[in-house]
Design a protein around this motif. Sequence first.
Motif, PDB file in Angstrom:
ATOM      1  N   ALA A 355       0.824  -1.216   0.000  1.00  0.00           N
ATOM      2  CA  ALA A 355       0.000   0.000   0.000  1.00  0.00           C
ATOM      3  C   ALA A 355       0.852   1.257   0.000  1.00  0.00           C
ATOM      4  O   ALA A 355       0.543   2.209   0.698  1.00  0.00           O
ATOM      5  CB  ALA A 355      -0.931  -0.015   1.205  1.00  0.00           C
ATOM      6  N   GLY A 356       1.896   1.254  -0.811  1.00  0.00           N
ATOM      7  CA  GLY A 356       2.754   2.431  -0.855  1.00  0.00           C
ATOM      8  C   GLY A 356       2.100   3.587  -1.578  1.00  0.00           C
ATOM      9  O   GLY A 356       1.844   4.643  -1.014  1.00  0.00           O
ATOM     10  N   ALA A 357       1.815   3.427  -2.874  1.00  0.00           N
ATOM     11  CA  ALA A 357       1.100   4.448  -3.639  1.00  0.00           C
ATOM     12  C   ALA A 357      -0.375   4.294  -3.306  1.00  0.00           C
ATOM     13  O   ALA A 357      -1.050   3.397  -3.805  1.00  0.00           O
ATOM     14  CB  ALA A 357       1.348   4.238  -5.129  1.00  0.00           C
ATOM     15  N   ASN A 358      -0.882   5.185  -2.469  1.00  0.00           N
ATOM     16  CA  ASN A 358      -2.152   4.898  -1.810  1.00  0.00           C
ATOM     17  C   ASN A 358      -2.920   6.193  -1.545  1.00  0.00           C
ATOM     18  O   ASN A 358      -2.964   6.674  -0.419  1.00  0.00           O
ATOM     19  CB  ASN A 358      -1.822   4.155  -0.510  1.00  0.00           C
ATOM     20  N   ASN A 382       3.120   1.466   6.324  1.00  0.00           N
ATOM     21  CA  ASN A 382       3.265   2.081   4.999  1.00  0.00           C
ATOM     22  C   ASN A 382       3.119   3.596   5.011  1.00  0.00           C
ATOM     23  O   ASN A 382       2.612   4.186   4.058  1.00  0.00           O
ATOM     24  CB  ASN A 382       2.209   1.502   4.051  1.00  0.00           C
ATOM     25  N   THR A 383       3.564   4.257   6.054  1.00  0.00           N
ATOM     26  CA  THR A 383       3.411   5.699   6.160  1.00  0.00           C
ATOM     27  C   THR A 383       4.757   6.342   6.452  1.00  0.00           C
ATOM     28  O   THR A 383       5.723   5.661   6.805  1.00  0.00           O
ATOM     29  CB  THR A 383       2.429   6.064   7.283  1.00  0.00           C
ATOM     30  N   VAL A 384       4.803   7.677   6.325  1.00  0.00           N
ATOM     31  CA  VAL A 384       5.996   8.418   6.721  1.00  0.00           C
ATOM     32  C   VAL A 384       5.683   9.157   8.009  1.00  0.00           C
ATOM     33  O   VAL A 384       4.551   9.559   8.260  1.00  0.00           O
ATOM     34  CB  VAL A 384       6.461   9.394   5.628  1.00  0.00           C
ATOM     35  N   ILE A 671      -6.755  -0.934  -4.930  1.00  0.00           N
ATOM     36  CA  ILE A 671      -5.445  -0.853  -4.292  1.00  0.00           C
ATOM     37  C   ILE A 671      -4.399  -1.270  -5.306  1.00  0.00           C
ATOM     38  O   ILE A 671      -4.485  -2.351  -5.888  1.00  0.00           O
ATOM     39  CB  ILE A 671      -5.354  -1.774  -3.050  1.00  0.00           C
ATOM     40  N   ASN A 672      -3.424  -0.389  -5.530  1.00  0.00           N
ATOM     41  CA  ASN A 672      -2.359  -0.651  -6.502  1.00  0.00           C
ATOM     42  C   ASN A 672      -2.910  -1.059  -7.871  1.00  0.00           C
ATOM     43  O   ASN A 672      -2.412  -1.979  -8.522  1.00  0.00           O
ATOM     44  CB  ASN A 672      -1.402  -1.727  -5.978  1.00  0.00           C
ATOM     45  N   GLY A 673      -3.970  -0.380  -8.260  1.00  0.00           N
ATOM     46  CA  GLY A 673      -4.548  -0.608  -9.577  1.00  0.00           C
ATOM     47  C   GLY A 673      -5.467  -1.802  -9.673  1.00  0.00           C
ATOM     48  O   GLY A 673      -6.027  -2.076 -10.744  1.00  0.00           O
ATOM     49  N   LYS A 674      -5.677  -2.532  -8.578  1.00  0.00           N
ATOM     50  CA  LYS A 674      -6.543  -3.709  -8.607  1.00  0.00           C
ATOM     51  C   LYS A 674      -7.819  -3.439  -7.827  1.00  0.00           C
ATOM     52  O   LYS A 674      -7.778  -2.937  -6.707  1.00  0.00           O
ATOM     53  CB  LYS A 674      -5.816  -4.920  -8.016  1.00  0.00           C
ATOM     54  N   LEU A 684      -4.793  -9.051   0.760  1.00  0.00           N
ATOM     55  CA  LEU A 684      -3.688  -8.109   0.840  1.00  0.00           C
ATOM     56  C   LEU A 684      -2.785  -8.392   2.036  1.00  0.00           C
ATOM     57  O   LEU A 684      -1.557  -8.448   1.908  1.00  0.00           O
ATOM     58  CB  LEU A 684      -4.225  -6.681   0.906  1.00  0.00           C
ATOM     59  N   ALA A 685      -3.405  -8.574   3.201  1.00  0.00           N
ATOM     60  CA  ALA A 685      -2.612  -8.926   4.380  1.00  0.00           C
ATOM     61  C   ALA A 685      -1.939 -10.278   4.189  1.00  0.00           C
ATOM     62  O   ALA A 685      -0.833 -10.504   4.695  1.00  0.00           O
ATOM     63  CB  ALA A 685      -3.508  -8.950   5.621  1.00  0.00           C
TER      64      ALA A 685
END
Length: 715
Positions: A355-358, A382-384, A671-674, A684-685
């Motif tokens: 889930a990076g590009a999210n 997956n966050t900063v 999610i991620n294009g899907k 996903l998990a």
Amino acid sequence: MAQKKRFGARLAAAFRRVLGFLIVSAFCGVLAASLVVPGVAAAGVAVSRSITFFNNLPSELAVTAPSQSTKVLSADGKPIATFFAENRVKVRLDQMSPYIKDAIVAIEDSRFYEHGGVDPQGILRALTSNLTGGARQGASTLTQQYVTNVINESLLSADRSDQVILSGQKNIGDKVREMKLAIELEKKYTKAQILEGYLNIVFFSRDAYGIEAAARHFFSTTAKALTLPQAALLAGLVNSPSFYDPAVHPENSIKRRNQVLDKMLSEEKITQAAHDAAVASGVRLKIAAAKQGCSAADMAPYFCDYVSHLILNNPAYGADTTERERRLYRGGLTITTTLDSRLQAAAQVQVDATAGANPDKWGASLVSIQPGTGKILAMAQNTVFLPAPGKFDTQLNFNVDSKDANGKDLNGAGGFQPGSTMKPFTFAEWLNEGKSMLTKVDASRRVYPLDFPWRSSCGKVLGAYNTAQRALGAADDLKNNDEGYYRKMPVNYGLYNSINTATFAEAAQLDFCGIQKMVDTVGLHSGVDNARVNMHQLGNLLGAIGVAPLHLANAFATFAADGKYCAPIAITAVTDAAGRELPAQASDCRSAVRPEVARGVNAVLQDVLKRGSGIYIEPKVQARVPVAAKTGTSNNNGATWVVGYTTGLATASFFGDTLAGQKRPGQNVTINGKFYRNIDGYMLAGPQWANYMQQVAPLYPAAPFPPPPKSMTKP
């Protein structure tokens, strides 16, 4: 007329010089009498009073270690983060380049090795020049400068910055006290000790206190490796760190550096050839800005934040928060943690891939525990940690509770609904009460009326939930994820296929006080306020209350460790700047679940991946080592899980809504294009967990799970 004016001006100037000379002579007479021959000087009344004043000044100066940076390290010695109020790394004198030692003495106090803390010659020279119209000069020795730095550092460490007195603010009384303390200091310490202390405490820039930090900051090197031009530049910097800052004022810096080199040459510390070569060199900076705190962590910023809260919440590090902060930011601690940098790197790659590009800000996290020790080996999401354009940023740690057991802040998200990952604990109580995992239960039943005779030997009243409408916020009756499972089935089959109605059918035959004890003993609790997961509220059989991934992973680690529960720990050692050991965390373990019960659970959860709800995960690690797992999905698909383990490693993998309120359904999302109509635990998990475990599980050798007793496998 003009000639008369010029003559008058010359006469006034001459008078000032004579007056200045007389004042200097008088002062130096008192000073010399005070410093050199106090017994003789006592014969004069005026001098006697001066000596009395001078000798009655405080002579004690507590030379404590200056503020130093705290290091947080992984278990394998990799740096995680640094905390400091002043970026300083203390080093011994023999770990400093001889150039810096010679340079600082030459430019700041060329008679350092000849005087006893105060230099009468220097004072006479400075006063004569200042009072008779010459260039402004200072007269503080290195020892006096060290005294000032020690006093000011003590004030800063005590949060009394308003009492700090800078050199230009000192009155005569301050200077005399400084002299007195310098003399006393020279009686207690050698010149080498004073020089070492000075070079470790002196201010070079806002990013560098002490010579080691300065060498790292300006040249990306060490104090020991400083070259002649580098050392000369840094020695010149202390006189005015802003004015001579080579990054801001390179011309000023070069001019000052060359003055230092000239002084070193005149003091015969360097040769003419070395001097000329250094003067001819440019300023070759290699700035390495100091990084401070978890936001600048080299890895695992959220684990770093968790560790910092463990320190700040612990009375062992200070009586109150202010004292603990002082210890963390100024105490020069070395904090060794449980984190395995190999696992952390792998975990971060996986959560970013999931889930990076999210743009919709769905959360993904992984946390690993070592069964039998409670050591936290990885903690990623997956966050900063700080706001960044185009990034999902938050300081909330998805993996931990909001507060610790004492109600102190942990900066955690407060947990997520665990869904079906709660089912193994009802099953564990089933085995604990002596029942067989092959006994059939009626999973066709979907409604339990208000007067249903649930059992509770401890007198607790069950929540008034007779249908999933009240218990789960769903339909008018209990529902399974798939049709075709509303029938009688063995209990183990109901668990590895994650059948809701089978779990309720089990609970109908159990003592809810036993289920409560099972959940409590493996350490599960509300992630918001540490309250018990009240198993007398029927919705919690299917995971209605939020729990933190860390504690869910640790509960499953209890099964992996043959029933031994170990409280999660993150810190294995803490030492202060002097190398003294401070309290850390040790494994705190106890027998929680009977081994045969844990083995029964392990046997069935292995089937989750072979033929049950996790069959589509297809973990390749299965071919290398026995592995068990449980999938989980909240009622609205907003929280999805896989919690899986070997005997060497337990990991909770989460994907779902982590925003405030956590109410978004995981339905009709991309999610991620899907596109996903409904997110399920294995989707996903599941791959996130499987890919991670495939890479890291072999690093923690695992044995086959011991089989359950035969009595548990009889129909």
